[in-house]
Design an enzyme around this catalytic site. Structure first.
Site, mmCIF file in Angstrom:
data_model
loop_
_atom_site.group_PDB
_atom_site.id
_atom_site.type_symbol
_atom_site.label_atom_id
_atom_site.label_comp_id
_atom_site.label_asym_id
_atom_site.label_seq_id
_atom_site.Cartn_x
_atom_site.Cartn_y
_atom_site.Cartn_z
ATOM 1 N N LYS A 197 0.824 -1.207 0.000
ATOM 2 C CA LYS A 197 0.000 0.000 0.000
ATOM 3 C C LYS A 197 0.865 1.266 0.000
ATOM 4 O O LYS A 197 0.608 2.193 -0.765
ATOM 5 C CB LYS A 197 -0.932 0.012 1.221
ATOM 6 C CG LYS A 197 -1.858 -1.210 1.278
ATOM 7 C CD LYS A 197 -2.807 -1.167 2.464
ATOM 8 C CE LYS A 197 -2.120 -1.239 3.821
ATOM 9 N NZ LYS A 197 -1.454 -2.535 4.101
ATOM 10 N N ARG B 266 -10.048 0.249 8.672
ATOM 11 C CA ARG B 266 -9.582 -1.090 9.046
ATOM 12 C C ARG B 266 -10.664 -1.895 9.741
ATOM 13 O O ARG B 266 -10.433 -3.059 10.076
ATOM 14 C CB ARG B 266 -8.390 -0.961 9.991
ATOM 15 C CG ARG B 266 -7.044 -1.243 9.323
ATOM 16 C CD ARG B 266 -6.017 -1.226 10.426
ATOM 17 N NE ARG B 266 -4.749 -1.789 10.139
ATOM 18 C CZ ARG B 266 -3.725 -1.152 9.590
ATOM 19 N NH1 ARG B 266 -3.866 0.055 9.137
ATOM 20 N NH2 ARG B 266 -2.564 -1.749 9.474
ATOM 21 N N ARG C 211 11.530 -5.598 5.269
ATOM 22 C CA ARG C 211 11.298 -4.175 5.564
ATOM 23 C C ARG C 211 11.811 -3.856 6.969
ATOM 24 O O ARG C 211 12.360 -2.783 7.205
ATOM 25 C CB ARG C 211 9.796 -3.861 5.449
ATOM 26 C CG ARG C 211 9.474 -2.394 5.642
ATOM 27 C CD ARG C 211 8.005 -2.087 5.355
ATOM 28 N NE ARG C 211 7.131 -2.527 6.434
ATOM 29 C CZ ARG C 211 5.798 -2.367 6.444
ATOM 30 N NH1 ARG C 211 5.201 -1.785 5.403
ATOM 31 N NH2 ARG C 211 5.081 -2.776 7.444
ATOM 32 N N ARG D 75 10.816 -0.163 12.065
ATOM 33 C CA ARG D 75 9.505 -0.409 12.669
ATOM 34 C C ARG D 75 9.564 -1.631 13.572
ATOM 35 O O ARG D 75 9.849 -2.737 13.109
ATOM 36 C CB ARG D 75 8.456 -0.616 11.565
ATOM 37 C CG ARG D 75 7.994 0.678 10.952
ATOM 38 C CD ARG D 75 6.960 0.463 9.879
ATOM 39 N NE ARG D 75 5.802 -0.307 10.338
ATOM 40 C CZ ARG D 75 4.682 -0.431 9.631
ATOM 41 N NH1 ARG D 75 4.565 0.166 8.453
ATOM 42 N NH2 ARG D 75 3.685 -1.145 10.090
ATOM 43 N N ARG E 175 -0.452 -9.592 13.506
ATOM 44 C CA ARG E 175 -1.029 -8.488 12.709
ATOM 45 C C ARG E 175 -1.849 -9.039 11.551
ATOM 46 O O ARG E 175 -2.898 -8.495 11.209
ATOM 47 C CB ARG E 175 0.085 -7.583 12.186
ATOM 48 C CG ARG E 175 0.655 -6.702 13.279
ATOM 49 C CD ARG E 175 2.034 -6.205 12.909
ATOM 50 N NE ARG E 175 2.034 -5.313 11.765
ATOM 51 C CZ ARG E 175 3.089 -5.111 10.985
ATOM 52 N NH1 ARG E 175 4.217 -5.762 11.210
ATOM 53 N NH2 ARG E 175 3.019 -4.279 9.980
HETATM 54 N N1 LIG Z 1 5.261 -5.772 -5.700
HETATM 55 C C1 LIG Z 1 6.154 -5.935 -4.733
HETATM 56 N N2 LIG Z 1 7.060 -6.922 -4.849
HETATM 57 C C2 LIG Z 1 7.986 -7.099 -3.890
HETATM 58 N N3 LIG Z 1 8.079 -6.350 -2.771
HETATM 59 C C3 LIG Z 1 7.218 -5.341 -2.613
HETATM 60 C C4 LIG Z 1 6.201 -5.097 -3.577
HETATM 61 N N4 LIG Z 1 5.484 -4.017 -3.134
HETATM 62 C C5 LIG Z 1 6.022 -3.657 -1.966
HETATM 63 N N5 LIG Z 1 7.066 -4.446 -1.654
HETATM 64 C C6 LIG Z 1 7.908 -4.380 -0.466
HETATM 65 O O1 LIG Z 1 7.149 -4.945 0.600
HETATM 66 C C7 LIG Z 1 7.305 -4.204 1.789
HETATM 67 C C8 LIG Z 1 5.967 -3.700 2.273
HETATM 68 O O2 LIG Z 1 5.481 -2.723 1.357
HETATM 69 P P1 LIG Z 1 4.641 -1.483 1.891
HETATM 70 O O3 LIG Z 1 4.311 -0.673 0.698
HETATM 71 O O4 LIG Z 1 5.338 -0.826 3.029
HETATM 72 O O5 LIG Z 1 3.333 -2.263 2.409
HETATM 73 P P2 LIG Z 1 2.108 -1.798 3.302
HETATM 74 O O6 LIG Z 1 2.104 -0.291 3.302
HETATM 75 O O7 LIG Z 1 0.916 -2.382 2.594
HETATM 76 O O8 LIG Z 1 2.345 -2.422 4.631
HETATM 77 C C9 LIG Z 1 8.260 -3.078 1.472
HETATM 78 O O9 LIG Z 1 9.533 -3.454 1.928
HETATM 79 C C10 LIG Z 1 8.253 -2.973 -0.052
HETATM 80 O O10 LIG Z 1 9.481 -2.582 -0.560
HETATM 81 MG MG LIG Z 2 2.125 1.022 4.951
#
Ligand SMILES: Nc1ncnc2c1ncn2[C@@H]1O[C@H](COP(=O)(O)OP(=O)(O)O)[C@@H](O)[C@H]1O
Ligand SMILES: [Mg+2]
Length: 192
Positions: free
Chosen positions: A14, A89, A128, A134, A146
């Protein structure tokens, strides 16, 4: 106005997709997770209470996040639109959001859900956690809690928008640009 709910479990992408969407559509990004983390960083009363729940993988009470969103809508009255990321949510949050938007004479355009399986979510969140700082990304047990909280309380929100004919699910696995193109195609269709 374009008001998008970007939906999906923790780690679905997201935040990643929001960064691209705000540039393309000139939207204001409202991430309740980011807003709560800045309250924590600032050491506010609200932040202290939120942290205790977030550290256990639990949701913060509805009235707290609804209040934050209400303030942000008020502060951004001239926005071209909003991306709601990590909100609503719960179904009561979705109902409250409908009411707030109606007070501003607007409504949700569509919800786009990013679909990613639990194994890939865990892999991404642990990755991440190595750089995000985090605390909720750093152990597998907490990540599992979660995802359970998401499945119990948040997944039903998809049905809420589906009933309104405002729901699209997108494969959230694969190339980030491809996923982005699919989201944009849904937005295009919903805006007609
Ligand atoms: N299409 C994708 N393929 C691989 N990794 C991804 C993809 N989209 C996001 N990520 C990685 O996954 C992790 C979570 O993404 P994030 O955008 O922070 O998710 P959310 O906000 O939904 O929790 C991040 O480290 C990001 O770089
Ligand atoms: Mg997020």
């Amino acid at each position: 106005m374009l008001n998008l709910v970007l939906f999906g479990p923790p780690g679905a992408g997201k935040g990643t997709q929001s960064e691209k969407l705000i540039l393309k559509y000139n939207l204001v990004h409202l991430s309740t997770g980011d807003l709560l983390r800045s309250q924590i960083a600032a050491g506010t009363e609200l932040g202290l209470r939120a942290k205790q729940l977030m550290d256990q993988g639990l949701l913060v009470p509805d009235e707290v996040v609804i209040g934050m969103i209400e303030n942000k809508l008020q502060e951004n009255q001239s926005a071209a639109g909003f991306i709601f990321d990590g909100f609503p949510r719960t179904v009561p949050q979705a109902e409250a959001l409908d009411q707030l938007l109606a007070q501003h004479n607007t409504q949700i355009t569509t919800m786009v859900a990013l679909v990613v399986d639990d194994e890939e979510l865990t892999r991404r969140l642990l990755l991440r956690g190595q750089t995000s700082g985090r605390p909720d990304d750093q152990n597998e047990e907490l990540i599992r809690r979660r995802v359970k909280e998401y499945n119990d309380k948040t997944a039903p929100v998809a049905g809420y928008y589906n009933q309104q004919g405002k729901f699209a699910a997108i494969d959230g696995i694969g190339n980030i640009e491809t996923i982005f193109d699919h989201i944009c195609a849904e937005i295009q269709q919903a805006s007609n």
